[in-house]
Design an enzyme around this catalytic site. Structure first.
Site, PDB file in Angstrom:
ATOM      1  N   CYS A   1     -31.583  17.046  62.917  1.00 21.85           N
ATOM      2  CA  CYS A   1     -32.761  16.760  63.737  1.00 21.85           C
ATOM      3  C   CYS A   1     -34.047  17.299  63.122  1.00 21.85           C
ATOM      4  CB  CYS A   1     -32.577  17.376  65.120  1.00 21.85           C
ATOM      5  SG  CYS A   1     -32.437  19.159  65.044  1.00 21.85           S
TER       6      CYS A   1
ATOM      7  N   CYS B   1     -26.929  21.737  67.884  1.00 24.30           N
ATOM      8  CA  CYS B   1     -28.030  22.675  68.158  1.00 24.30           C
ATOM      9  C   CYS B   1     -27.489  24.107  68.274  1.00 24.30           C
ATOM     10  CB  CYS B   1     -28.741  22.302  69.448  1.00 24.30           C
ATOM     11  SG  CYS B   1     -29.036  20.538  69.634  1.00 24.30           S
TER      12      CYS B   1
ATOM     13  N   ASP C   1     -35.020  20.393  63.145  1.00 22.68           N
ATOM     14  CA  ASP C   1     -35.502  21.588  63.836  1.00 22.68           C
ATOM     15  C   ASP C   1     -35.141  22.857  63.055  1.00 22.68           C
ATOM     16  OD1 ASP C   1     -36.554  20.077  65.839  1.00 22.68           O
ATOM     17  OD2 ASP C   1     -34.776  20.169  67.077  1.00 22.68           O
TER      18      ASP C   1
ATOM     19  N   CYS D   1     -34.721  22.313  70.281  1.00 17.14           N
ATOM     20  CA  CYS D   1     -34.691  21.742  71.628  1.00 17.14           C
ATOM     21  C   CYS D   1     -34.184  22.782  72.641  1.00 17.14           C
ATOM     22  CB  CYS D   1     -33.767  20.533  71.631  1.00 17.14           C
ATOM     23  SG  CYS D   1     -32.075  21.029  71.318  1.00 17.14           S
TER      24      CYS D   1
HETATM   25 FE1  FES Z   1     -32.701  19.830  67.109  1.00 14.30          FE
HETATM   26 FE2  FES Z   1     -31.352  20.466  69.237  1.00 14.30          FE
HETATM   27  S1  FES Z   1     -32.047  18.485  68.675  1.00 14.30           S
HETATM   28  S2  FES Z   1     -31.939  21.755  67.616  1.00 14.30           S
END
Ligand code: FES
Length: 206
Positions: free
Chosen positions: A34, A105, A36, A61
């Site tokens: 993702c 995540c 992140d 998230c």
């Molecule tokens: Fe990226 Fe959860 S969607 S850490």
């Protein structure tokens, strides 16, 4: 998407959040799935090797923030050896579960804690820098979650063969051609392995 009460509580009121000044070790990891990122900071008592303080910053998230909050709570006060045994599964269970597509995540939060511990150990001569090997590849593959069921591709027996010779990684996967996640999994494997300077080429057969 259904979240448990505990996930919502840790997301709305995250524990141990914030940048730490002068940490003894830290680690930042990103999720290829993702994009992140999470950073974990540690203060370690160098006599008994317990985690005196721990905090995190998340650009992820709700699931990621909740897992990082839970996992840092679990790790606080533990010895490094005890904290090394904390898994994403344990943190996820402590949160009363996560939806399958959100399991990656929690893997990101758990991995970042483990990398921070490893960084501390390497910096303090408690551990040698591991050589890149087939084991490293397998460890990375264990971090890749098949989104539909929220389990890693090694546990799901999707990995048939792993080879590493002269910088070339060869991976045979057991994923049918009609599987909608096929492309994502191949991309994620590449992103996980390309960061190693030892890897010159990656071939994925499926
Ligand atoms: Fe990226 Fe959860 S969607 S850490």
């Amino acid at each position: 998407m259904q979240y448990s009460e505990k996930v919502l509580d840790h997301f709305m009121h995250p524990r141990n959040i914030g940048k730490m000044e002068n940490p003894d070790a830290s680690a930042t990891e990103g999720s290829p799935a993702c994009g992140d990122q999470v950073t974990v900071y540690l203060k370690v008592d160098d006599k008994d090797l317990t985690i005196k303080d721990i905090s995190f910053l998340s650009y992820g998230c709700a699931s990621n923030i909740a897992t990082a909050s839970m996992i840092t709570d679990i790790a606080k006060g533990k010895t490094l050896e005890e904290a090394k045994k904390i898994t994403w599964r344990e943190a996820m269970e402590a949160l009363d579960g996560l939806p399958p597509v959100k399991v990656h995540c929690s893997v990101l939060a758990a991995d970042t804690l483990q990398t921070a511990i490893s960084n501390y150990e390497i910096a303090h001569g408690l551990k040698e820098v591991p050589n890149f090997s087939k084991e490293t590849i397998l460890d990375e593959l264990k971090k890749i979650i098949y989104p539909q069921v929220g389990e890693d591709i090694v546990s799901l027996k999707m990995v048939k063969y792993v080879g590493f010779t002269d910088g070339e990684v060869l991976i045979d996967l057991n994923i049918p051609s009609f599987d909608q996640w096929r492309g994502n999994i191949a991309d994620e494997i590449r992103e996980h392995l390309e960061k190693y300077p030892e890897v010159k080429d990656i071939q994925i057969n499926m």
